[in-house]
Scaffold this active site. Structure first.
Site, PDB file in Angstrom:
ATOM      1  N   LYS A 106      14.075 -34.046  64.708  1.00  0.00           N
ATOM      2  CA  LYS A 106      15.382 -34.320  64.078  1.00  0.00           C
ATOM      3  C   LYS A 106      16.053 -35.510  64.746  1.00  0.00           C
ATOM      4  CE  LYS A 106      15.853 -29.594  62.507  1.00  0.00           C
ATOM      5  NZ  LYS A 106      14.816 -28.936  63.302  1.00  0.00           N
TER       6      LYS A 106
HETATM    7  O1  LIG Z   1      16.933 -26.563  58.167  1.00  0.00           O
HETATM    8  C1  LIG Z   1      16.144 -26.346  59.094  1.00  0.00           C
HETATM    9  C2  LIG Z   1      15.469 -27.358  59.744  1.00  0.00           C
HETATM   10  C3  LIG Z   1      14.570 -27.036  60.711  1.00  0.00           C
HETATM   11  N1  LIG Z   1      14.330 -25.750  61.075  1.00  0.00           N
HETATM   12  C4  LIG Z   1      13.300 -25.489  62.108  1.00  0.00           C
HETATM   13  O2  LIG Z   1      12.247 -24.738  61.510  1.00  0.00           O
HETATM   14  C5  LIG Z   1      11.800 -23.722  62.389  1.00  0.00           C
HETATM   15  C6  LIG Z   1      12.112 -22.360  61.825  1.00  0.00           C
HETATM   16  O3  LIG Z   1      11.649 -21.359  62.676  1.00  0.00           O
HETATM   17  P1  LIG Z   1      11.573 -19.787  62.253  1.00  0.00           P
HETATM   18  O4  LIG Z   1      11.173 -19.124  63.512  1.00  0.00           O
HETATM   19  O5  LIG Z   1      10.545 -19.673  61.167  1.00  0.00           O
HETATM   20  O6  LIG Z   1      12.926 -19.411  61.800  1.00  0.00           O
HETATM   21  C7  LIG Z   1      12.478 -24.004  63.722  1.00  0.00           C
HETATM   22  O7  LIG Z   1      11.667 -24.916  64.429  1.00  0.00           O
HETATM   23  C8  LIG Z   1      13.764 -24.695  63.317  1.00  0.00           C
HETATM   24  O8  LIG Z   1      14.232 -25.568  64.330  1.00  0.00           O
HETATM   25  C9  LIG Z   1      14.994 -24.758  60.441  1.00  0.00           C
HETATM   26  O9  LIG Z   1      14.826 -23.564  60.738  1.00  0.00           O
HETATM   27  N2  LIG Z   1      15.888 -25.079  59.456  1.00  0.00           N
END
Ligand SMILES: O=c1ccn([C@@H]2O[C@H](COP(=O)(O)O)[C@@H](O)[C@H]2O)c(=O)[nH]1
Length: 315
Positions: A106
């Site tokens: 990001k």
């Molecule tokens: O809008 C967003 C952008 C990035 N993320 C990232 O994706 C994963 C989600 O992890 P889970 O464990 O499946 O919830 C994580 O790396 C976030 O930083 C997001 O969730 N939402």
């Protein structure tokens, strides 16, 4: 173009998902931690060694099931430079296994600093007579909040190095609407505006399947926005995080896909990495449990969207 490679991987495996590699020590089985701590002590080096070993086991089990992995930089940076080395090694290992790598950083800043981030994550750097690949991911997640001059430095590198980006458009978190749903005078939302900028930024990076090298992050937790943006942003491929641990499911993400079953890749991190804990599997079977969960997720989504096909390409 980089996203063409992702799309081809998705079609080949009939799996429009990406496994997040967001390792914290609590997810790592005891036998891996013991080995790393015996070697390096209970130190940042020991922690980084443990997460790298954990990741390698996951990658071995997941390659051939998922087309891509998404390491989130924060989980590596928190273990200092040893953790950052583990990120580098994780990316290299995943690439070696044929996986597409989306580095979730990001990143964003003013032009010259953005150029440095671009070089770090998608480019090459020359020191003296030699040229190095600092991290070597295929795509980077970026924040478009600084406007075009925070994004354009990426585009030349994407073109030259066959890389891509995913720009935050409508994020999966509960308060994303505080800013992203704000409506401008002409009636367009902030997320819609950034989405349209993605279409513009992507014009110089066309892909052979209709999607450009500039993708958008749109949360799996927002099915209405996924549908709206899929309709509006016909050349923009989506990265949809929020499946599993954040509550998104297959029905929620279905509107993100086009009639070929393309248009999005859905991310799950915790639900895959911690599957061994939830399933009650012995800790030595952590990687198989992750593979089981990845297959379950794949099947659930394919049931909603149908088989994935590549549109025919001229030439
Ligand atoms: O809008 C967003 C952008 C990035 N993320 C990232 O994706 C994963 C989600 O992890 P889970 O464990 O499946 O919830 C994580 O790396 C976030 O930083 C997001 O969730 N939402």
């Amino acid at each position: 173009m980089a996203l063409d490679r992702l799309i081809e991987g998705i079609a080949k495996l009939q799996n429009p998902t990406v496994a997040g590699l967001d390792p914290v020590l609590d997810y790592v089985p005891g036998f891996i931690k013991e080995k790393a701590f015996t070697q390096h002590g209970e130190t940042l080096e020991g922690a980084a060694g443990a997460i790298l070993e954990f990741n390698k086991g996951l990658i071995d089990a997941l390659c051939g099931i998922v087309p891509a992995v998404k390491p989130q930089c924060a989980y590596y940076e928190m273990y200092g430079w040893h953790g950052v080395k583990a990120l580098y090694d994780t990316i290299a290992y995943a690439k070696d296994k044929g996986l597409f790598v989306i580095t979730d950083g990001k990143r964003n800043d003013i032009g010259p600093t953005m150029q440095a981030y671009t070089t770090a994550h998608l480019g090459t750097v020359t020191v003296g007579q030699r040229t190095y690949v600092p991290f070597g991911g295929d795509c980077l997640t970026v924040n478009g909040y600084l406007g075009s001059d925070g994004i354009t430095p990426l585009l030349d590198t994407c073109r030259a190095q066959d890389k891509g980006i995913f720009v935050l458009v409508k994020t999966s978190n509960p308060s994303s609407g505080e800013l992203q749903n704000q409506i401008f005078e002409g009636g367009e939302t902030l997320y819609g505006t950034v989405g349209h900028l993605c279409e513009q930024w992507g014009e110089g990076l066309p892909g052979k399947y209709g999607y450009s090298g500039v993708g958008a992050v749109v949360g799996a937790t927002y099915p209405e926005q996924l549908a709206e943006l899929r309709r509006d942003l016909t050349h923009t491929f989506f990265l949809a995080p929020g499946y599993g641990a954040q509550g998104g499911g297959a029905k929620d993400v279905a509107p993100a896909f086009d009639s070929n079953g393309l248009g999005a890749v859905v991310n799950a991190s915790r639900s895959i990495m911690t599957a061994w804990k939830k399933s009650g599997a012995p800790e030595t079977d952590y990687a198989q449990a992750a593979a089981q969960e990845a297959k379950r997720m794949r099947d659930e989504i394919i049931q909603e969207i149908g088989a994935i096909s590549l549109p025919s390409v001229n030439g």
